[in-house]
Design a protein around this motif. Structure first.
Motif, PDB file in Angstrom:
ATOM      1  N   TYR A  87       0.827  -1.202   0.000  1.00  0.00           N
ATOM      2  CA  TYR A  87       0.000   0.000   0.000  1.00  0.00           C
ATOM      3  C   TYR A  87       0.863   1.254   0.000  1.00  0.00           C
ATOM      4  O   TYR A  87       0.626   2.192  -0.771  1.00  0.00           O
ATOM      5  N   LEU A  88       1.877   1.272   0.865  1.00  0.00           N
ATOM      6  CA  LEU A  88       2.792   2.419   0.906  1.00  0.00           C
ATOM      7  C   LEU A  88       3.532   2.567  -0.414  1.00  0.00           C
ATOM      8  O   LEU A  88       3.699   3.685  -0.927  1.00  0.00           O
ATOM      9  N   ARG A  89       3.988   1.466  -0.966  1.00  0.00           N
ATOM     10  CA  ARG A  89       4.717   1.513  -2.233  1.00  0.00           C
ATOM     11  C   ARG A  89       3.817   2.052  -3.347  1.00  0.00           C
ATOM     12  O   ARG A  89       4.247   2.838  -4.199  1.00  0.00           O
ATOM     13  N   GLY A  90       2.547   1.644  -3.340  1.00  0.00           N
ATOM     14  CA  GLY A  90       1.620   2.137  -4.344  1.00  0.00           C
ATOM     15  C   GLY A  90       1.367   3.627  -4.225  1.00  0.00           C
ATOM     16  O   GLY A  90       1.317   4.348  -5.228  1.00  0.00           O
ATOM     17  N   LEU A  91       1.232   4.114  -2.981  1.00  0.00           N
ATOM     18  CA  LEU A  91       1.005   5.544  -2.781  1.00  0.00           C
ATOM     19  C   LEU A  91       2.169   6.371  -3.293  1.00  0.00           C
ATOM     20  O   LEU A  91       1.974   7.462  -3.843  1.00  0.00           O
ATOM     21  N   LEU A  92       3.383   5.861  -3.122  1.00  0.00           N
ATOM     22  CA  LEU A  92       4.558   6.611  -3.562  1.00  0.00           C
ATOM     23  C   LEU A  92       4.595   6.785  -5.077  1.00  0.00           C
ATOM     24  O   LEU A  92       5.192   7.741  -5.577  1.00  0.00           O
ATOM     25  N   VAL A  93       3.949   5.879  -5.806  1.00  0.00           N
ATOM     26  CA  VAL A  93       3.927   5.983  -7.272  1.00  0.00           C
ATOM     27  C   VAL A  93       2.566   6.457  -7.781  1.00  0.00           C
ATOM     28  O   VAL A  93       2.278   6.386  -8.981  1.00  0.00           O
ATOM     29  N   GLY A  94       1.695   6.935  -6.861  1.00  0.00           N
ATOM     30  CA  GLY A  94       0.408   7.471  -7.270  1.00  0.00           C
ATOM     31  C   GLY A  94      -0.684   6.447  -7.452  1.00  0.00           C
ATOM     32  O   GLY A  94      -1.719   6.747  -8.062  1.00  0.00           O
ATOM     33  N   ASP A  95      -0.499   5.237  -6.911  1.00  0.00           N
ATOM     34  CA  ASP A  95      -1.524   4.199  -7.015  1.00  0.00           C
ATOM     35  C   ASP A  95      -2.362   4.208  -5.748  1.00  0.00           C
ATOM     36  O   ASP A  95      -1.926   3.753  -4.686  1.00  0.00           O
ATOM     37  N   PHE A  96      -3.585   4.746  -5.818  1.00  0.00           N
ATOM     38  CA  PHE A  96      -4.473   4.844  -4.664  1.00  0.00           C
ATOM     39  C   PHE A  96      -5.468   3.691  -4.603  1.00  0.00           C
ATOM     40  O   PHE A  96      -6.423   3.748  -3.849  1.00  0.00           O
ATOM     41  N   GLY A  97      -5.253   2.677  -5.384  1.00  0.00           N
ATOM     42  CA  GLY A  97      -6.166   1.548  -5.396  1.00  0.00           C
ATOM     43  C   GLY A  97      -7.141   1.627  -6.561  1.00  0.00           C
ATOM     44  O   GLY A  97      -7.117   2.560  -7.374  1.00  0.00           O
ATOM     45  N   THR A  98      -8.028   0.626  -6.622  1.00  0.00           N
ATOM     46  CA  THR A  98      -8.990   0.516  -7.707  1.00  0.00           C
ATOM     47  C   THR A  98     -10.400   0.435  -7.137  1.00  0.00           C
ATOM     48  O   THR A  98     -10.646  -0.301  -6.166  1.00  0.00           O
ATOM     49  N   SER A  99     -11.293   1.186  -7.724  1.00  0.00           N
ATOM     50  CA  SER A  99     -12.684   1.179  -7.284  1.00  0.00           C
ATOM     51  C   SER A  99     -13.305  -0.195  -7.510  1.00  0.00           C
ATOM     52  O   SER A  99     -13.163  -0.787  -8.589  1.00  0.00           O
ATOM     53  N   ILE A 100     -14.007  -0.704  -6.512  1.00  0.00           N
ATOM     54  CA  ILE A 100     -14.673  -1.999  -6.652  1.00  0.00           C
ATOM     55  C   ILE A 100     -15.856  -1.892  -7.609  1.00  0.00           C
ATOM     56  O   ILE A 100     -16.117  -2.796  -8.404  1.00  0.00           O
ATOM     57  N   GLN A 101     -16.569  -0.778  -7.566  1.00  0.00           N
ATOM     58  CA  GLN A 101     -17.781  -0.630  -8.362  1.00  0.00           C
ATOM     59  C   GLN A 101     -17.493  -0.344  -9.832  1.00  0.00           C
ATOM     60  O   GLN A 101     -18.110  -0.926 -10.716  1.00  0.00           O
ATOM     61  N   SER A 102     -16.558   0.562 -10.101  1.00  0.00           N
ATOM     62  CA  SER A 102     -16.324   0.982 -11.490  1.00  0.00           C
ATOM     63  C   SER A 102     -15.098   0.339 -12.118  1.00  0.00           C
ATOM     64  O   SER A 102     -14.899   0.449 -13.336  1.00  0.00           O
ATOM     65  N   ASN A 103     -14.247  -0.304 -11.303  1.00  0.00           N
ATOM     66  CA  ASN A 103     -12.983  -0.887 -11.777  1.00  0.00           C
ATOM     67  C   ASN A 103     -12.025   0.145 -12.340  1.00  0.00           C
ATOM     68  O   ASN A 103     -11.088  -0.198 -13.064  1.00  0.00           O
ATOM     69  N   LEU A 104     -12.260   1.417 -12.031  1.00  0.00           N
ATOM     70  CA  LEU A 104     -11.361   2.484 -12.460  1.00  0.00           C
ATOM     71  C   LEU A 104     -10.345   2.765 -11.358  1.00  0.00           C
ATOM     72  O   LEU A 104     -10.641   2.628 -10.175  1.00  0.00           O
ATOM     73  N   PRO A 105      -9.134   3.168 -11.734  1.00  0.00           N
ATOM     74  CA  PRO A 105      -8.176   3.588 -10.691  1.00  0.00           C
ATOM     75  C   PRO A 105      -8.745   4.754  -9.899  1.00  0.00           C
ATOM     76  O   PRO A 105      -9.288   5.701 -10.470  1.00  0.00           O
TER      77      PRO A 105
END
Length: 331
Positions: A87-105
């Motif tokens: 999770y921390l590694r993703g935040l450092l590269v701008g990855d805030f996760g993926t929406s469950i409903q829309s499947n969009l970042p």
């Protein structure tokens, strides 16, 4: 009998110059620690939900295979420490996760919605300052030394009442009067300059009332200061005394509160945006909560929290630049 020896000017200058690096290190350290706490709390949010958050989000009719696949894609099957590091590694590269409903970042949704929220909060803050500072100055001058007691009482009572009304209730009242009954202004969406009027008023009236009271109190104190009396003795025009001598010395406390109000305005957009169907982050997080889209809630909470922390840090820096004695020199 010994006499005190004044320190050399060079030593005094060096001591003053060393305050700024210490101030910057302190504030940067506080900001980083606060951000780490915020990130950790946001990460734990999805794990503190009773039951399976993916099953809750997808609903009871979702197949076991779909739930398992979604858990695997979100990394929820990994050990908790591994999830936290990822999770921390993703935040450092701008990855805030993926929406469950829309499947969009989540970052894509935030990028689209953030400008609407930011513009609404900044306009409301500017409107609050434009109203409160002149009003506070006028009330201080008019009620100085106990004059016009009825005016002072009316101002105090009305400002307390206005600031006590929740902004979303004020928004509902504005919609009912100016949107539905009179039909003067649009009540939903972001369709043009006129669509900003009602949500900006709903957001800014309460903070403007609070800030006006603070400006008045600070102005009353400054108007009795020795340098203001000296300016009056020199028979300077009243407008010059009030605007160029008194007002700049009264804005420090108002600026401190103003920075806090800007943070509260950002948070206040959550409910006001839903009253006016405003396409910003506020309506996004409420929709995500309703649909149990926890990664989207997680990402939006991070953005709101980081925004408030950064605003407070910027206010501290501005206060330090305006009055280094009260902020830079603290230990």
């Amino acid at each position: 009998m010994s006499t005190a020896v004044a320190p050399p000017r060079e030593e005094v200058r060096r001591a003053r110059d060393s305050r700024w690096p210490r101030f910057i290190l302190r504030r940067t350290g506080r900001l980083l620690v606060s951000l780490w706490i915020l990130v950790t709390a946001a990460f734990l949010m999805i794990h503190l939900i009773p039951g399976d958050p993916v099953r809750t989000a997808l609903g009871p009719t979702a197949s076991a295979e779909l739930v398992a696949a979604k858990r695997e894609s979100l990394g929820l099957n990994d050990p908790l420490p591994v999830q936290y590091i990822d999770y921390l590694r993703g935040l450092l590269v701008g990855d805030f996760g993926t929406s469950i409903q829309s499947n969009l970042p989540a970052i894509d949704v935030i990028t689209v919605r953030l400008p609407a929220t930011a513009s609404l909060a900044l306009l409301a803050f500017a409107f609050a300052v434009v109203i409160s500072v002149p009003l506070g100055v006028i009330m201080a001058v008019a009620t100085r030394r106990g004059r016009r007691r009825k005016l002072e009482l009316g101002f105090a009572t009305s400002s307390v009442l206005v600031s006590a009304i929740p902004d979303f209730l004020l928004g509902v009242a504005l919609v009912a009067v100016f949107g539905v009954s009179l039909g003067w202004l649009p009540i939903a969406g972001r369709s043009g300059p006129e669509s900003y009027i009602l949500p900006v008023i709903a957001l800014s009236l309460g903070p403007a009332a609070v800030l006006a009271r603070i400006v008045r109190v600070e102005m009353l104190g400054v108007l009795e200061a020795d340098f203001v009396r000296t300016a009056r003795a020199k028979r300077l025009p009243a407008w010059r005394i009030h605007l160029t001598h008194a007002l700049p010395n009264a804005v420090t406390a108002a600026l401190t509160l103003g920075g806090l109000l800007l943070g509260s305005l950002v948070v206040g957009t959550v409910l006001v945006e839903n009253v006016f169907a405003w396409p910003g982050l506020g309506s996004t997080i409420v929709s995500a909560i309703q649909t149990k889209d926890y990664p989207m809630v997680q990402a939006t909470v991070l953005v709101y929290g980081a925004g408030v922390l950064i605003i407070n840090t910027v206010v501290d820096a501005v206060l330090a630049a305006l009055d280094p004695r009260t902020t830079v020199g603290e230990h």
